[in-house]
Enzyme design. Structure first.
Site, PDB file in Angstrom:
ATOM      1  N   GLU A 213       4.970   2.988   7.635  1.00  0.00           N
ATOM      2  CA  GLU A 213       4.622   1.567   7.821  1.00  0.00           C
ATOM      3  C   GLU A 213       4.514   0.967   6.431  1.00  0.00           C
ATOM      4  O   GLU A 213       3.470   1.059   5.786  1.00  0.00           O
ATOM      5  CB  GLU A 213       3.272   1.441   8.548  1.00  0.00           C
ATOM      6  CG  GLU A 213       3.278   1.971   9.957  1.00  0.00           C
ATOM      7  CD  GLU A 213       3.971   1.039  10.952  1.00  0.00           C
ATOM      8  OE1 GLU A 213       4.409  -0.054  10.547  1.00  0.00           O
ATOM      9  OE2 GLU A 213       4.058   1.423  12.129  1.00  0.00           O
TER      10      GLU A 213
ATOM     11  N   CYS B  39       0.333  -6.863   5.053  1.00  0.00           N
ATOM     12  CA  CYS B  39       1.741  -6.458   5.117  1.00  0.00           C
ATOM     13  C   CYS B  39       2.545  -7.555   5.813  1.00  0.00           C
ATOM     14  O   CYS B  39       3.728  -7.727   5.551  1.00  0.00           O
ATOM     15  CB  CYS B  39       1.887  -5.134   5.840  1.00  0.00           C
ATOM     16  SG  CYS B  39       1.080  -5.104   7.439  1.00  0.00           S
TER      17      CYS B  39
HETATM   18  P1  NAD Z   1       0.130   2.061  -1.980  1.00  0.00           P
HETATM   19  O1  NAD Z   1       1.526   2.416  -1.643  1.00  0.00           O
HETATM   20  O2  NAD Z   1      -0.231   1.910  -3.394  1.00  0.00           O
HETATM   21  O3  NAD Z   1      -0.867   3.187  -1.388  1.00  0.00           O
HETATM   22  C1  NAD Z   1      -0.972   3.448  -0.002  1.00  0.00           C
HETATM   23  C2  NAD Z   1      -1.569   4.822   0.200  1.00  0.00           C
HETATM   24  O4  NAD Z   1      -0.609   5.801  -0.167  1.00  0.00           O
HETATM   25  C3  NAD Z   1      -2.804   5.116  -0.645  1.00  0.00           C
HETATM   26  O5  NAD Z   1      -3.747   5.852   0.121  1.00  0.00           O
HETATM   27  C4  NAD Z   1      -2.246   5.963  -1.769  1.00  0.00           C
HETATM   28  O6  NAD Z   1      -3.202   6.804  -2.364  1.00  0.00           O
HETATM   29  C5  NAD Z   1      -1.207   6.775  -1.003  1.00  0.00           C
HETATM   30  N1  NAD Z   1      -0.147   7.389  -1.814  1.00  0.00           N
HETATM   31  C6  NAD Z   1       0.569   6.821  -2.811  1.00  0.00           C
HETATM   32  N2  NAD Z   1       1.463   7.717  -3.307  1.00  0.00           N
HETATM   33  C7  NAD Z   1       1.310   8.851  -2.584  1.00  0.00           C
HETATM   34  C8  NAD Z   1       1.934  10.142  -2.626  1.00  0.00           C
HETATM   35  N3  NAD Z   1       2.900  10.439  -3.502  1.00  0.00           N
HETATM   36  N4  NAD Z   1       1.509  11.085  -1.748  1.00  0.00           N
HETATM   37  C9  NAD Z   1       0.549  10.798  -0.846  1.00  0.00           C
HETATM   38  N5  NAD Z   1      -0.097   9.619  -0.772  1.00  0.00           N
HETATM   39  C10 NAD Z   1       0.288   8.647  -1.630  1.00  0.00           C
HETATM   40  O7  NAD Z   1      -0.224   0.734  -1.149  1.00  0.00           O
HETATM   41  P2  NAD Z   1      -1.496  -0.223  -1.262  1.00  0.00           P
HETATM   42  O8  NAD Z   1      -1.419  -0.992  -2.525  1.00  0.00           O
HETATM   43  O9  NAD Z   1      -2.743   0.536  -0.953  1.00  0.00           O
HETATM   44  O10 NAD Z   1      -1.236  -1.198  -0.013  1.00  0.00           O
HETATM   45  C11 NAD Z   1      -0.377  -2.296  -0.052  1.00  0.00           C
HETATM   46  C12 NAD Z   1       0.980  -1.960   0.529  1.00  0.00           C
HETATM   47  O11 NAD Z   1       0.852  -1.431   1.843  1.00  0.00           O
HETATM   48  C13 NAD Z   1       1.850  -3.209   0.689  1.00  0.00           C
HETATM   49  O12 NAD Z   1       3.164  -2.876   0.337  1.00  0.00           O
HETATM   50  C14 NAD Z   1       1.744  -3.517   2.175  1.00  0.00           C
HETATM   51  O13 NAD Z   1       2.805  -4.263   2.688  1.00  0.00           O
HETATM   52  C15 NAD Z   1       1.708  -2.133   2.737  1.00  0.00           C
HETATM   53  N6  NAD Z   1       1.139  -2.124   4.093  1.00  0.00           N
HETATM   54  C16 NAD Z   1       2.003  -1.959   5.143  1.00  0.00           C
HETATM   55  C17 NAD Z   1       1.515  -2.006   6.438  1.00  0.00           C
HETATM   56  C18 NAD Z   1       2.443  -1.862   7.615  1.00  0.00           C
HETATM   57  O14 NAD Z   1       1.950  -1.632   8.706  1.00  0.00           O
HETATM   58  N7  NAD Z   1       3.746  -1.995   7.453  1.00  0.00           N
HETATM   59  C19 NAD Z   1       0.138  -2.188   6.667  1.00  0.00           C
HETATM   60  C20 NAD Z   1      -0.711  -2.335   5.563  1.00  0.00           C
HETATM   61  C21 NAD Z   1      -0.191  -2.301   4.276  1.00  0.00           C
END
Ligand code: NAD
Length: 504
Positions: free
Chosen positions: A261, A295
């Site tokens: 997502e 998002c």
């Molecule tokens: P992010 O990608 O920085 O982090 C999201 C999560 O992934 C965090 O818990 C982070 O620690 C983890 N993560 C990152 N790299 C990883 C790896 N290599 N291995 C395992 N875990 C890892 O995102 P953010 O800044 O927290 O959130 C914003 C983003 O999330 C935006 O792009 C937004 O659109 C998206 N988002 C999407 C949805 C959806 O349903 N499509 C919902 C909410 C947020």
């Protein structure tokens, strides 16, 4: 009364007259959590290390051995109790979400309501995990499909929905018979601790510890362990497209399943017959709500040339009335951004926008006060601006003009992401064109509603770089189970399929 008095209701102990919480999750290093509203440290959370990770995984596997055999409606009864516990703590948890993440309290409470709604949905689902029965081509045979739980599901969540996204996964996966290990964002660890405490209030007396566990830690220390772990058949990851590429690749390499997502770049098309007040309200909630950090936030607005100047004027006026401030103040409409890094991203994007020929019609400034506050921003944009293709996770709205719906749809679909979209019109043909196979290419396409604020009853997710995953309602539950086809022979013969005669 300390300023974080709502923490006591959530069972979190505070120090300094209720102004600072210490919570221990594991035995690794300390992680500090900051309030974006005033930059104060609100908590220190001890993170999990590799040893904690192993203990959590072992407990989860032990719990799965029994949980998978519990009848699904009985699992639903446990989820019903979780939903009731979320109900009890809706206001306090909503306040904590607002204080730690920065969204306004009404949205924080709305997020807890989503957790309640998905729990209710999952309770009903626990009696509806249907498989199909089909007719066998062989006499005296019966065929059917049944669905079994997968095992340990890794749930990785983003900062912007620190509770709801976990609940979408956990409530559904729980009735499916899976056990969950949750790695929350390191920007919102205290919300995760508070939720795990609520969960423990229900699971511990029932001796179902291990069905839902919390793994606070960095992506490097514990996230990477989770995505590479063959004991985790499904990783459900919510976050940026950048993160999704890494997670998707790592999980695919070991032939596991991932449910992604990821980021959106959501657009609204407003036709010349649209109700201008509805457009205004839909755009305002979509672009300014959650400080542009959903998002599904509206990032691009396509205006029919005949209404462009009217709608633009109304929007600029409405933006001027948005009250920016403390997310717990009931008059606030837009809280702070999550942290200093997010503000830097906003500022850098504005530099690029200007360089690429965008015209700032409203906002564009960081507020000169304590806390991570920025102005909501409207930019008159050109389709050639490369930055429009990026998801800048900030309250920046790009305006475009168009002459025909076909042109608007082409511009709308020209980005890499495909999460949410909408059209405002009263014309049935425009509606159907937008919803047709040649219309919006997104996972969500709305009519006379903005891009954000989905209900849990529908499947939620997006196409293209948004990752293709579906969570929440409809038949999303199938992602959390494995399908088994069963053929039963109740005859005294052993006929082969396709009429094959073998060695007779
Ligand atoms: P992010 O990608 O920085 O982090 C999201 C999560 O992934 C965090 O818990 C982070 O620690 C983890 N993560 C990152 N790299 C990883 C790896 N290599 N291995 C395992 N875990 C890892 O995102 P953010 O800044 O927290 O959130 C914003 C983003 O999330 C935006 O792009 C937004 O659109 C998206 N988002 C999407 C949805 C959806 O349903 N499509 C919902 C909410 C947020």
């Amino acid at each position: 009364m300390g300023k974080l008095d709502f923490l006591a209701e959530l069972g979190i102990e505070t120090e300094n007259d209720g102004g600072y919480a210490k919570e221990w999750c594991g035995s690794g290093s300390l992680l500090e959590s900051f309030a974006p509203a005033d930059e104060s440290v609100i908590a220190s959370v001890r993170q999990c290390d590799a040893g904690d990770y192993e203990n959590i995984m072992a407990n989860a596997a032990k719990a799965f051995a029994c949980w998978r055999l519990e009848p699904a409606p009985a699992r639903g009864e446990v989820v019903r109790q979780l939903g009731n516990e979320f109900r009890k703590h809706k206001v306090a948890l909503g306040k904590l979400i607002a204080w730690e993440m920065g969204k306004i309290q009404a949205e924080g409470e709305g997020e807890v309501q989503e957790m309640i709604d998905i729990a209710d949905f999952a309770v009903g689902l626990s009696r509806q995990l249907y498989g199909k029965t089909m007719h066998s081509e062989r006499p005296g045979h019966r065929m059917y499909e049944q669905w079994h739980p997968l095992g340990t599901v890794g749930v990785i969540t983003a900062f912007n929905f620190p509770g709801a996204v976990w609940a979408w996964n956990a409530m559904i996966a729980a009735v499916c018979g899976d056990v969950m290990v949750w790695k929350p964002s390191s920007k919102t660890p205290l919300t995760a601790v508070a939720i795990q405490k609520i969960v423990n209030n229900v699971l511990e007396p029932l001796e179902w510890n291990g069905v839902m566990s919390l793994l606070v830690g960095s992506s490097r220390d514990v996230g990477e362990l989770l995505i590479h772990d063959r004991r985790v058949p499904l990783v459900s990851a919510t976050g940026s497209c950048h993160m999704g590429r890494k997670v998707g690749e790592a999980v695919a390499k070991r032939l596991g399943r991932s449910l992604l997502e990821l980021g959106g770049n959501n657009g609204i098309i407003a036709m010349d017959d649209a109700d201008p007040e509805m457009v205004l309200r839909g755009v305002l909630f979509g672009a300014v709500g959650t400080t542009g950090q959903r998002c599904t936030s509206t990032r691009r607005l396509f205006l029919h040339r005949d209404i462009a100047s009217d709608i633009t004027g109304r929007l600029v006026k409405a933006y001027g009335q948005v009250k920016i401030g403390n997310p717990l103040d009931p008059d606030t409409l837009m809280g702070p951004m999550v942290d200093g890094g997010a503000v830097d991203t906003y500022s850098a994007a504005l530099e690029t926008i200007k360089k690429q020929g965008g015209e700032v019609l409203y906002g564009g400034n960081v507020l000169d006060q304590t806390g991570h506050y920025v102005e909501p921003t409207i930019v008159k944009a050109k389709p050639s601006m490369e930055i429009v293709g990026d998801e800048t996770f900030a309250p920046i709205l790009y305006l475009f003009e168009f002459d025909s719906l076909e042109d608007a749809i082409a511009m709308h679909n020209s980005v890499d992401q495909g999460l949410s979209s909408s059209i405002f019109t009263r014309n049935m043909q425009s509606v159907e064109r937008f919803l047709s196979a040649a219309g919006s290419d997104c996972g969500i396409a709305n009519v006379n509603i903005g891009t954000s604020g989905a209900e849990i009853g529908g499947a939620f997710g997006g196409e293209k770089d948004t990752g293709g995953g579906r969570e929440a309602g409809s038949d999303s539950w199938k992602a959390y189970m494995r399908r088994q086809t069963n053929t039963l022979n109740w005859s005294d013969e052993l006929p082969l399929a396709q009429g094959i005669q073998f060695g007779d």
